[in-house]
Enzyme design. Sequence first.
Site, PDB file in Angstrom:
ATOM      1  N   ALA A 260       0.837  -1.198   0.000  1.00 20.93           N
ATOM      2  CA  ALA A 260       0.000   0.000   0.000  1.00 20.93           C
ATOM      3  C   ALA A 260       0.872   1.248   0.000  1.00 20.93           C
ATOM      4  O   ALA A 260       1.996   1.233   0.498  1.00 20.93           O
ATOM      5  CB  ALA A 260      -0.909  -0.008   1.230  1.00 20.93           C
TER       6      ALA A 260
ATOM      7  N   GLY B 193       0.646  -5.306   0.661  1.00 23.90           N
ATOM      8  CA  GLY B 193      -0.364  -5.347  -0.390  1.00 23.90           C
ATOM      9  C   GLY B 193       0.166  -5.905  -1.695  1.00 23.90           C
ATOM     10  O   GLY B 193      -0.593  -6.475  -2.498  1.00 23.90           O
TER      11      GLY B 193
ATOM     12  N   GLU C  63      -0.232  -9.476  -1.272  1.00 24.35           N
ATOM     13  CA  GLU C  63      -1.672  -9.777  -1.307  1.00 24.35           C
ATOM     14  C   GLU C  63      -2.196  -9.776  -2.746  1.00 24.35           C
ATOM     15  O   GLU C  63      -3.012 -10.628  -3.108  1.00 24.35           O
ATOM     16  CB  GLU C  63      -2.433  -8.742  -0.456  1.00 24.35           C
ATOM     17  CG  GLU C  63      -2.166  -8.919   1.038  1.00 24.35           C
ATOM     18  CD  GLU C  63      -2.859  -7.875   1.877  1.00 24.35           C
ATOM     19  OE1 GLU C  63      -3.706  -8.244   2.700  1.00 24.35           O
ATOM     20  OE2 GLU C  63      -2.552  -6.676   1.716  1.00 24.35           O
TER      21      GLU C  63
ATOM     22  N   GLU D  79       3.123  -5.831   7.677  1.00 25.24           N
ATOM     23  CA  GLU D  79       2.266  -4.753   8.189  1.00 25.24           C
ATOM     24  C   GLU D  79       2.351  -4.565   9.696  1.00 25.24           C
ATOM     25  O   GLU D  79       2.204  -3.441  10.199  1.00 25.24           O
ATOM     26  CB  GLU D  79       0.801  -5.013   7.802  1.00 25.24           C
ATOM     27  CG  GLU D  79       0.465  -4.743   6.341  1.00 25.24           C
ATOM     28  CD  GLU D  79       0.737  -5.923   5.423  1.00 25.24           C
ATOM     29  OE1 GLU D  79       0.304  -5.869   4.264  1.00 25.24           O
ATOM     30  OE2 GLU D  79       1.393  -6.897   5.855  1.00 25.24           O
TER      31      GLU D  79
END
Length: 700
Positions: free
Chosen positions: A74, A115, A118, A138
């Site tokens: 992210a 992310g 992910e 994270e």
Amino acid sequence: MSLTATSPSRDLSNTVRYALHGRVAVIFLDNPPVNGLGDTVRRGIHEGLALAQSDAAVDAIVIAGAGKAFCGGADIRQFNTPAATAKPMLRDVIAAIEASGKPVVAAIHGFALGGGLELALGCHYRVAQAGSRLALPEVNLGLVPGGGGTQRLPRLIGVMPALDMIHTGKPLDAGAALAAGLVDAIAEGDLLAFALPYALERAAQGSHPVASRRALNADGVDFAATRARLNPKARNAIAQRAAIDCVEAATRLPIEPGLDEERRLFDALVEGDASKALRHLFFAEKEAPRVSGGGRAGQIGRVGILGAGTMGGGIAMAFANAGYPVTLYERDQAALDRGVALIRKNYEITAAKGKLDAAGVEARMARIAPSLDVQDLGQADLVIEAVFEDMAVKQAVFRQLDAVCKAGAILATNTSRLNIDEIAACTVRPEAVIGLHFFSPANVMKLLEVVRGAGTGADVIATCMAVAQKIGKIPVLVGVCEGFVGNRMLTGYWREAGFLLEEGASPQQIDGALTRFGMAMGPLAMADLAGMDINWATRKRLAPTRPAHLRYSKVADRICELGRFGQKTQAGYYRYEPGSRQPLPDPVVDGIIEDCAREAGIVRRPVSDEEIVERCMLALVNEGALIIEEGIAQRASDVDVVYVHGYGFPGARGGPMFHAQTLGLAATLEKIRALRHEHGEHWKPAPLLERLVEQGATAF
């Protein structure tokens, strides 16, 4: 196979490109520096998927990263802004991948983090270049994965391996990821040349694996035991617990409710103070080594250390660990032998913990050349003195180094508070003199205060900031003043602790209140550990400059007058049993405190833990604001880095200056003004703080 695109590349957004390579559509993430999954990247991927789906000439899709990596996750700069929740979200992008009848392959090089991993977990297949790293880190930012990582990873590699990866944030390299089932194949050479035919081969298959549809087996997984093993004082403890909750939810819920639960916990954490503090520190640590004023870093070959005591030995280890050859000089054989023996002992302790093998111990020891001949320091590019904290001693050492060291060598002092300019004045090369204030134990502590003298050259500063990072330190550039940043702020912190003792608190109450706040140690136990004689010498040196009208607590001086210097004498603010570091309350100290209070005309009263924390913290904040205003620190975030990494300030509170921002600058100033009204001129507010509040600012 030709890697030349068969159609010109087209921009789907300002951060995503699309090109056809034969019958494979390649979606390139191009958002420097790490291809963060900001709103324009998510939108570009989503459009690329739709484009490839609708094109009959496309049989397969590859998602790849431009530049040095696949995707760093992210875009945390967008957190707590509308861009972070702009549609499509990562969940929507992954849903589109999972619904694709055409295989989608993640081609990973460099790293796939957070992310980024992910996104790859949402793809049907994952191929990785040898040497790439994959992680869900994270928790290090006080968060949990928010794009399905806690739900898909356990379904892909098993619950226990996924739980370990997610709650620790530790990475897997490509080889370990292949063994775990996280990636399907490794590319040894050109990644795209491997991924394109791989994707076409998969296109021939009727259906493609979707991680979220796989069955999950939680047999034998003890979530309670994993929670019990967490360190409750870890800066990211809240996030680690939430990560375990998310993985447990994956074992109990179907995929969509599981994704909802993960997102609920992510949203709560992202709005919480702890994650905001850890994200602040993440950027602060990256920013700290950046120096204004030009300067080019030179090369450091050999390093010389003058003084083989605890500090000198620790500094020698820090350089030897990073591969530097070190000359360790001491004046007499016994002191040198003691120093080398302590270094070996420290390495053997590390080896006993399994963090180093026997060959590693010998390799590091071999890099350290002990010497009784000061002339041997003449070969070093950087020489650091680590001798007794006394100006006359330091100046004598620097006259000697000036005569011995080669032209161009950097001469550094490890002083924790003395004036660098007075030391530099003893040499004919003040431009080459700098302070490198290591924190004890120097081979462990991450912080390095790099002290710029009035004459220190820009290239010398740049070189020292660069070498600090090479030895695994976080360097913070500071200016010359009594105590620099960390120890200068400590003076006010200890001052309030002394006043609170006289007013009615006990040593154990003060230390208990501050450790419960999150400090690694209380101020009085810390003084005992560091050695009370060092600060006593400083107080005596500074006594003539102390304004007579300002309150002064004599408690620490009286303790020192009895020869109680802390743990090394088995007595300081506390007493210590032989061989033990456990602080025990001492009636002798209680008597000293009561005598000092009576002499000062103070009527003792009950003191609350809240008052202890407030006064000690605000003393740090007010002094920190003065330091920033005077230009001793480059930026407020540097002060936070110093306090978190050098003085045990809780990372989950972001440092003293960030803590003040969390309280609100206006509220902080109001409290300081109230303390001035009650306790006098020690509490004169820093002009910077007053000015910022007047301007309506919410941050330093």
